[in-house]
Design an enzyme around this catalytic site. Structure first.
Site, PDB file in Angstrom:
ATOM      1  N   SER A 107       0.827  -1.208   0.000  1.00 38.12           N
ATOM      2  CA  SER A 107       0.000   0.000   0.000  1.00 38.12           C
ATOM      3  C   SER A 107       0.861   1.259   0.000  1.00 38.12           C
ATOM      4  O   SER A 107       1.966   1.276   0.549  1.00 38.12           O
ATOM      5  CB  SER A 107      -0.891  -0.009   1.246  1.00 38.12           C
ATOM      6  OG  SER A 107      -1.449   1.270   1.470  1.00 38.12           O
ATOM      7  N   TYR A 130      -1.961   5.627  -4.559  1.00 41.39           N
ATOM      8  CA  TYR A 130      -2.957   6.679  -4.449  1.00 41.39           C
ATOM      9  C   TYR A 130      -2.335   7.905  -5.092  1.00 41.39           C
ATOM     10  O   TYR A 130      -1.178   8.238  -4.797  1.00 41.39           O
ATOM     11  CB  TYR A 130      -3.287   6.978  -2.984  1.00 41.39           C
ATOM     12  CG  TYR A 130      -4.156   5.941  -2.314  1.00 41.39           C
ATOM     13  CD1 TYR A 130      -5.403   5.619  -2.825  1.00 41.39           C
ATOM     14  CD2 TYR A 130      -3.744   5.296  -1.156  1.00 41.39           C
ATOM     15  CE1 TYR A 130      -6.224   4.680  -2.200  1.00 41.39           C
ATOM     16  CE2 TYR A 130      -4.553   4.355  -0.526  1.00 41.39           C
ATOM     17  CZ  TYR A 130      -5.786   4.054  -1.051  1.00 41.39           C
ATOM     18  OH  TYR A 130      -6.591   3.132  -0.441  1.00 41.39           O
ATOM     19  N   THR A 156      -5.576   2.622  -7.300  1.00 41.59           N
ATOM     20  CA  THR A 156      -6.869   2.509  -6.609  1.00 41.59           C
ATOM     21  C   THR A 156      -7.740   3.699  -6.987  1.00 41.59           C
ATOM     22  O   THR A 156      -7.351   4.850  -6.762  1.00 41.59           O
ATOM     23  CB  THR A 156      -6.654   2.425  -5.088  1.00 41.59           C
ATOM     24  OG1 THR A 156      -5.855   1.270  -4.823  1.00 41.59           O
ATOM     25  CG2 THR A 156      -7.967   2.308  -4.345  1.00 41.59           C
ATOM     26  N   LYS A 233      -7.779  -0.760  -9.683  1.00 43.76           N
ATOM     27  CA  LYS A 233      -8.457  -1.418  -8.550  1.00 43.76           C
ATOM     28  C   LYS A 233      -9.627  -0.583  -8.068  1.00 43.76           C
ATOM     29  O   LYS A 233      -9.460   0.616  -7.810  1.00 43.76           O
ATOM     30  CB  LYS A 233      -7.473  -1.624  -7.401  1.00 43.76           C
ATOM     31  CG  LYS A 233      -8.094  -2.158  -6.122  1.00 43.76           C
ATOM     32  CD  LYS A 233      -7.031  -2.490  -5.089  1.00 43.76           C
ATOM     33  CE  LYS A 233      -7.629  -3.105  -3.844  1.00 43.76           C
ATOM     34  NZ  LYS A 233      -8.188  -2.129  -2.928  1.00 43.76           N
ATOM     35  N   HIS A 257     -13.402  -1.983  -2.098  1.00 42.17           N
ATOM     36  CA  HIS A 257     -12.500  -1.557  -1.024  1.00 42.17           C
ATOM     37  C   HIS A 257     -12.891  -2.220   0.301  1.00 42.17           C
ATOM     38  O   HIS A 257     -12.814  -1.616   1.368  1.00 42.17           O
ATOM     39  CB  HIS A 257     -12.525  -0.035  -0.891  1.00 42.17           C
ATOM     40  CG  HIS A 257     -11.228   0.593  -0.476  1.00 42.17           C
ATOM     41  ND1 HIS A 257     -10.472   1.367  -1.325  1.00 42.17           N
ATOM     42  CD2 HIS A 257     -10.542   0.565   0.697  1.00 42.17           C
ATOM     43  CE1 HIS A 257      -9.400   1.806  -0.669  1.00 42.17           C
ATOM     44  NE2 HIS A 257      -9.410   1.317   0.555  1.00 42.17           N
TER      45      HIS A 257
END
Ligand SMILES: Cc1cc2nc3c(=O)[nH]c(=O)nc-3n(C[C@H](O)[C@H](O)[C@H](O)COP(=O)(O)O)c2cc1C
Length: 358
Positions: A107, A130, A156, A233, A257
């Site tokens: 992440s 992100y 994402t 995603k 999510h």
């Protein structure tokens, strides 16, 4: 080694070990948590019609995802803050995932730097991105992920703003002082420690830092600055899956999510068939959300997913027994999938047909 009867049994055990605020952050979903519950319920509405006498004495679980060999069609999705669960944080999760022969996705908001995770991960790894309002930060992350040998970027797209996570607001979620946002300067960590008022510090951070203006053009922008394939995603609508491939995605992850963003969104498995049909073989389709059983994996493969991702149980395993706990979780789902295949007359994960489902 953790003795696991089923993946759900880990959650109450992990809960006993965790500060209630941190347990809530991991376990919780958005608003009424309808979508969170639906993510599990929807799998149980599908039924497998097993076939007999197909000589299932040996089964093959190995497959590939974007050309990368994996020992089973189960990956570990990006989840923030593994340091909440264990001192070894993402280093333990990544190395355990590699030892089980599958892909770990790091992440953006990890407690270990993406370089440290890469060093520990002696196996295939993806980097989840992100996009920050400050595109300089985003470019820097992409460059660092490239240099550290991540083989795909997982963009994402379901988080233009933080979901309405009531547990985190009620608890005024703060990251414990001993943890840092390891990919970023100290000022980012301090926002997570102190917040900017009542409510969730993570929510405030997301809303101030991440770019809500993203459009499909940005997928192409990302492709232009990243030498590796881009996985999108957070797709639910079949039309969006098609747009993702139109804009150069190599794969999509059908996901809500883990029920943490839009409450009322359907479970990913409810959308999978329409997505697979709309995409019509243009690229690989993965799915996550409530995958807890080997039979869930088999159902996803039957509909046309290439692989699934298992989220929270990995964090429960990490909480309970670090590196070994994560390995135990992955071994458990591998065992359940293997048995489900044998009992269904399926010898190879690459050849599961839709007719297997009622
Ligand atoms: C604690 C936690 C943190 C998460 N952090 C991220 C993240 O940083 N990036 C991301 O794309 N998804 C994140 N997710 C969503 C997961 O990647 C995944 O979609 C979801 O957990 C799958 O559902 P499951 O937990 O029911 O298996 C997070 C999920 C959880 C539970």
């Amino acid at each position: 080694m953790l003795d696991i009867l089923n993946l759900d049994s880990l959650e109450p055990l992990a809960r006993e070990r965790l500060d209630p605020m941190l347990y809530d952050y991991i376990a919780g979903g958005a608003a009424d948590e309808w979508t969170l519950a639906e993510n599990r319920a929807a799998w149980s509405r599908l039924q497998i019609v097993p076939r007999m006498l197909r000589g299932v004495g040996t089964r093959s679980l190995a497959t590939t995802v974007l050309g990368t060999p994996v020992s089973m069609p189960v990956l570990v999705p990006p989840m923030g803050f593994h340091g909440l669960c264990h001192t070894e944080a993402e280093v333990a999760t990544a190395s355990a995932t590699a030892a089980e022969g599958t892909i770990f996705c790091a992440s953006t908001v990890s407690n270990r730097s993406l370089e440290a995770i890469a060093k520990a991960c002696n196996g295939p790894r993806w980097y989840q991105l992100y996009v920050y309002r400050d595109r300089g930060i985003t470019r820097d992350l992409v460059d660092r992920a490239t240099a550290a040998g991540y083989s795909a970027l997982c963009l994402t797209v379901d988080t233009p703003y933080a979901g309405h996570r009531e547990r985190d607001k009620r608890n005024s979620l703060r990251m414990p002082e001993h943890l840092e946002l390891a990919n970023f300067p100290r000022s980012h960590t301090e926002q997570q420690h102190h917040g900017s008022g009542p409510g969730s510090a993570l929510g405030a951070y997301i809303n101030s830092m991440w770019d809500p203006t993203l459009t499909w053009d940005d997928v192409e922008w990302l492709r232009s600055i990243a030498p590796m394939p881009v996985v999108v995603k957070g797709i639910l609508a079949p039309e969006d899956a098609v747009l993702a491939f139109d804009h150069g995605a190599a794969a999509v992850i059908v996901s809500n999510h883990g029920g943490r963003q839009l409450d009322s969104a359907p479970a990913p498995i409810t959308m999978l068939r329409a997505v697979v049909d709309a995409v019509a073989g243009r690229g690989e389709i993965l799915i996550d959300g409530g995958v807890r059983r080997g039979t869930d994996v088999l159902k996803a493969l039957a509909i046309g997913a290439r692989a699934v991702l298992v989220g929270r149980p990995v964090l429960w395993g990490l909480t309970l027994d670090g590196y070994d706990g994560v390995r135990a979780v992955l071994q458990h789902i591998r065992g359940e999938l293997d048995l489900a295949m044998a009992l269904s007359g399926v010898g190879d994960v690459k050849a599961v047909e839709r007719e297997l489902l009622l």
